[in-house]
Scaffold this motif. Structure first.
Motif, PDB file in Angstrom:
ATOM      1  N   ARG A  21       0.834  -1.205   0.000  1.00  0.00           N
ATOM      2  CA  ARG A  21       0.000   0.000   0.000  1.00  0.00           C
ATOM      3  C   ARG A  21       0.870   1.256   0.000  1.00  0.00           C
ATOM      4  N   ALA A  22       1.943   1.252   0.805  1.00  0.00           N
ATOM      5  CA  ALA A  22       2.832   2.413   0.882  1.00  0.00           C
ATOM      6  C   ALA A  22       3.492   2.683  -0.465  1.00  0.00           C
ATOM      7  N   GLN A  23       3.800   1.628  -1.185  1.00  0.00           N
ATOM      8  CA  GLN A  23       4.438   1.798  -2.497  1.00  0.00           C
ATOM      9  C   GLN A  23       3.505   2.434  -3.519  1.00  0.00           C
ATOM     10  N   THR A  24       2.209   2.409  -3.242  1.00  0.00           N
ATOM     11  CA  THR A  24       1.248   3.079  -4.124  1.00  0.00           C
ATOM     12  C   THR A  24       0.946   4.502  -3.644  1.00  0.00           C
ATOM     13  N   GLY A  25       1.652   4.927  -2.564  1.00  0.00           N
ATOM     14  CA  GLY A  25       1.470   6.285  -2.059  1.00  0.00           C
ATOM     15  C   GLY A  25       0.445   6.412  -0.945  1.00  0.00           C
ATOM     16  N   ASP A  26      -0.009   5.315  -0.385  1.00  0.00           N
ATOM     17  CA  ASP A  26      -0.995   5.330   0.693  1.00  0.00           C
ATOM     18  C   ASP A  26      -0.356   5.914   1.960  1.00  0.00           C
ATOM     19  N   ARG A  27      -0.797   7.131   2.329  1.00  0.00           N
ATOM     20  CA  ARG A  27      -0.210   7.818   3.491  1.00  0.00           C
ATOM     21  C   ARG A  27      -0.484   7.082   4.801  1.00  0.00           C
ATOM     22  N   ASP A  28      -1.657   6.479   4.918  1.00  0.00           N
ATOM     23  CA  ASP A  28      -1.976   5.736   6.136  1.00  0.00           C
ATOM     24  C   ASP A  28      -1.027   4.551   6.312  1.00  0.00           C
ATOM     25  N   ALA A  29      -0.696   3.883   5.228  1.00  0.00           N
ATOM     26  CA  ALA A  29       0.227   2.750   5.295  1.00  0.00           C
ATOM     27  C   ALA A  29       1.632   3.229   5.674  1.00  0.00           C
ATOM     28  N   LEU A  30       2.059   4.356   5.118  1.00  0.00           N
ATOM     29  CA  LEU A  30       3.364   4.919   5.466  1.00  0.00           C
ATOM     30  C   LEU A  30       3.414   5.276   6.944  1.00  0.00           C
ATOM     31  N   GLU A  31       2.344   5.883   7.435  1.00  0.00           N
ATOM     32  CA  GLU A  31       2.284   6.247   8.850  1.00  0.00           C
ATOM     33  C   GLU A  31       2.333   5.002   9.725  1.00  0.00           C
ATOM     34  N   LEU A  36       5.092   1.432  13.536  1.00  0.00           N
ATOM     35  CA  LEU A  36       5.522   0.079  13.871  1.00  0.00           C
ATOM     36  C   LEU A  36       7.037  -0.034  14.082  1.00  0.00           C
ATOM     37  N   HIS A  37       7.808   0.810  13.392  1.00  0.00           N
ATOM     38  CA  HIS A  37       9.264   0.672  13.409  1.00  0.00           C
ATOM     39  C   HIS A  37      10.001   1.769  14.153  1.00  0.00           C
ATOM     40  N   PHE A  38       9.322   2.830  14.541  1.00  0.00           N
ATOM     41  CA  PHE A  38      10.007   3.984  15.129  1.00  0.00           C
ATOM     42  C   PHE A  38      10.834   3.603  16.357  1.00  0.00           C
ATOM     43  N   PHE A  63      13.594   7.716   8.292  1.00  0.00           N
ATOM     44  CA  PHE A  63      12.230   7.635   7.778  1.00  0.00           C
ATOM     45  C   PHE A  63      12.021   8.522   6.552  1.00  0.00           C
ATOM     46  N   LEU A  64      12.791   9.605   6.437  1.00  0.00           N
ATOM     47  CA  LEU A  64      12.732  10.391   5.198  1.00  0.00           C
ATOM     48  C   LEU A  64      13.285   9.574   4.033  1.00  0.00           C
ATOM     49  N   ARG A  65      14.382   8.851   4.269  1.00  0.00           N
ATOM     50  CA  ARG A  65      14.945   7.978   3.219  1.00  0.00           C
ATOM     51  C   ARG A  65      13.955   6.876   2.864  1.00  0.00           C
ATOM     52  N   MET A  66      13.257   6.351   3.882  1.00  0.00           N
ATOM     53  CA  MET A  66      12.243   5.326   3.621  1.00  0.00           C
ATOM     54  C   MET A  66      11.192   5.890   2.675  1.00  0.00           C
ATOM     55  N   LEU A  67      10.713   7.106   2.961  1.00  0.00           N
ATOM     56  CA  LEU A  67       9.702   7.739   2.107  1.00  0.00           C
ATOM     57  C   LEU A  67      10.211   7.916   0.682  1.00  0.00           C
ATOM     58  N   GLU A  68      11.461   8.348   0.561  1.00  0.00           N
ATOM     59  CA  GLU A  68      12.041   8.613  -0.754  1.00  0.00           C
ATOM     60  C   GLU A  68      12.256   7.346  -1.577  1.00  0.00           C
ATOM     61  N   SER A  69      12.524   6.232  -0.898  1.00  0.00           N
ATOM     62  CA  SER A  69      12.949   5.050  -1.655  1.00  0.00           C
ATOM     63  C   SER A  69      12.065   3.821  -1.486  1.00  0.00           C
ATOM     64  N   ILE A  70      10.935   3.942  -0.827  1.00  0.00           N
ATOM     65  CA  ILE A  70      10.099   2.752  -0.604  1.00  0.00           C
ATOM     66  C   ILE A  70       9.623   2.140  -1.919  1.00  0.00           C
ATOM     67  N   SER A  71       9.489   2.956  -2.939  1.00  0.00           N
ATOM     68  CA  SER A  71       9.042   2.418  -4.234  1.00  0.00           C
ATOM     69  C   SER A  71      10.070   1.447  -4.819  1.00  0.00           C
ATOM     70  N   ARG A  72      11.339   1.559  -4.387  1.00  0.00           N
ATOM     71  CA  ARG A  72      12.398   0.674  -4.887  1.00  0.00           C
ATOM     72  C   ARG A  72      12.590  -0.566  -4.024  1.00  0.00           C
ATOM     73  N   PHE A  73      11.931  -0.609  -2.854  1.00  0.00           N
ATOM     74  CA  PHE A  73      12.050  -1.791  -1.988  1.00  0.00           C
ATOM     75  C   PHE A  73      11.371  -2.968  -2.665  1.00  0.00           C
ATOM     76  N   ARG A  74      12.044  -4.123  -2.660  1.00  0.00           N
ATOM     77  CA  ARG A  74      11.505  -5.329  -3.278  1.00  0.00           C
ATOM     78  C   ARG A  74      11.161  -6.349  -2.203  1.00  0.00           C
ATOM     79  N   LEU A  75       9.874  -6.663  -2.102  1.00  0.00           N
ATOM     80  CA  LEU A  75       9.429  -7.679  -1.158  1.00  0.00           C
ATOM     81  C   LEU A  75      10.092  -9.004  -1.503  1.00  0.00           C
ATOM     82  N   GLY A  76      10.491  -9.740  -0.502  1.00  0.00           N
ATOM     83  CA  GLY A  76      11.098 -11.043  -0.720  1.00  0.00           C
ATOM     84  C   GLY A  76      12.610 -11.011  -0.789  1.00  0.00           C
ATOM     85  N   LYS A  77      13.180  -9.859  -1.149  1.00  0.00           N
ATOM     86  CA  LYS A  77      14.639  -9.773  -1.210  1.00  0.00           C
ATOM     87  C   LYS A  77      15.222  -9.751   0.205  1.00  0.00           C
ATOM     88  N   ALA A  78      14.614  -8.995   1.090  1.00  0.00           N
ATOM     89  CA  ALA A  78      15.000  -8.922   2.499  1.00  0.00           C
ATOM     90  C   ALA A  78      13.764  -8.483   3.272  1.00  0.00           C
TER      91      ALA A  78
END
Length: 194
Positions: A21-31, A36-38, A63-78
């Motif tokens: 959801r976050a990778q599609t820009g869902d702000r609630d998912a990003l929050e 969960l991780h803070f 968390f700013l880097r997470m926002l900037e690059s979450i679209s490049r995160f690949r599920l299953g890789k890590a």
């Protein structure tokens, strides 16, 4: 629908759905991912840099880097948490390369993870937390990082390897050498008490 209408437990499937959801820009998912991780990210960085101010700054940057690059995160890789800790680790290393030195911490975050009654942890439980921090400070930075990720944050060898950019074998070796060094430091102290 706030939070996607689903309360998450932080389980692997919940995280996977939040990441998608976050990778599609869902702000609630990003929050939700942030919430969960803070605590774990802040705790790791607080231990890594030794003071609250720098830990807060680096946590924000993580968390700013997470926002900037979450679209490049690949599920299953890590696992997502390992990817996020890798960002935090890299920022901490940049912090030290910039010439900032470790400053003694006024407090150490407590581990929320379940502890196993392994021989290493039983031995580590025999000395006070303050003494342990002094002993760990004598280890190499890499050994300190491995012990922090493995015992304080309960990461597996594979996850710690992913975070640190090392092989699992290297993580196992660093852990073994660190624990052997701690044992050597503790043994003379224990022998003197008898």
């Amino acid at each position: 629908m706030a939070g996607g209408g689903v309360a998450t437990t932080g389980g692997a499937e919940d995280i996977r759905m939040l990441v998608e959801r976050a990778q599609t820009g869902d702000r609630d998912a990003l929050e939700e991912l942030y919430l969960l991780h803070f605590d774990r990210i802040y705790g790791y960085l607080h231990l890594a840099v030794g003071n609250r101010h720098d830990a807060e700054d680096l946590t924000t940057q993580t968390f700013l880097r997470m926002l900037e690059s979450i679209s490049r995160f690949r599920l299953g890789k890590a696992p997502f948490s390992a990817w996020l800790f890798r960002i935090a680790h890299n920022l901490a290393m940049d912090h030290f390369r910039a010439g900032k030195r470790l400053q003694p911490s006024e407090e150490v975050p407590e581990n929320e993870g379940a502890a196993e009654d392994s021989a290493e942890e039983q031995a580590m439980g025999k000395i006070s937390r303050g003494s342990m921090l002094e002993l760990i400070a004598a280890l190499s930075p890499e050994q300190q990082q491995v012990l922090t990720l493995k015992f304080l944050f309960s990461f597996s060898n594979a996850e710690a390897a992913s975070i640190l950019g090392k092989t699992e074998g290297a993580v196992k070796s660093l852990q073994h050498r660190a624990l052997a060094s701690l044992e050597r430091q503790i043994s003379p102290a224990a022998a003197g008490e008898g």
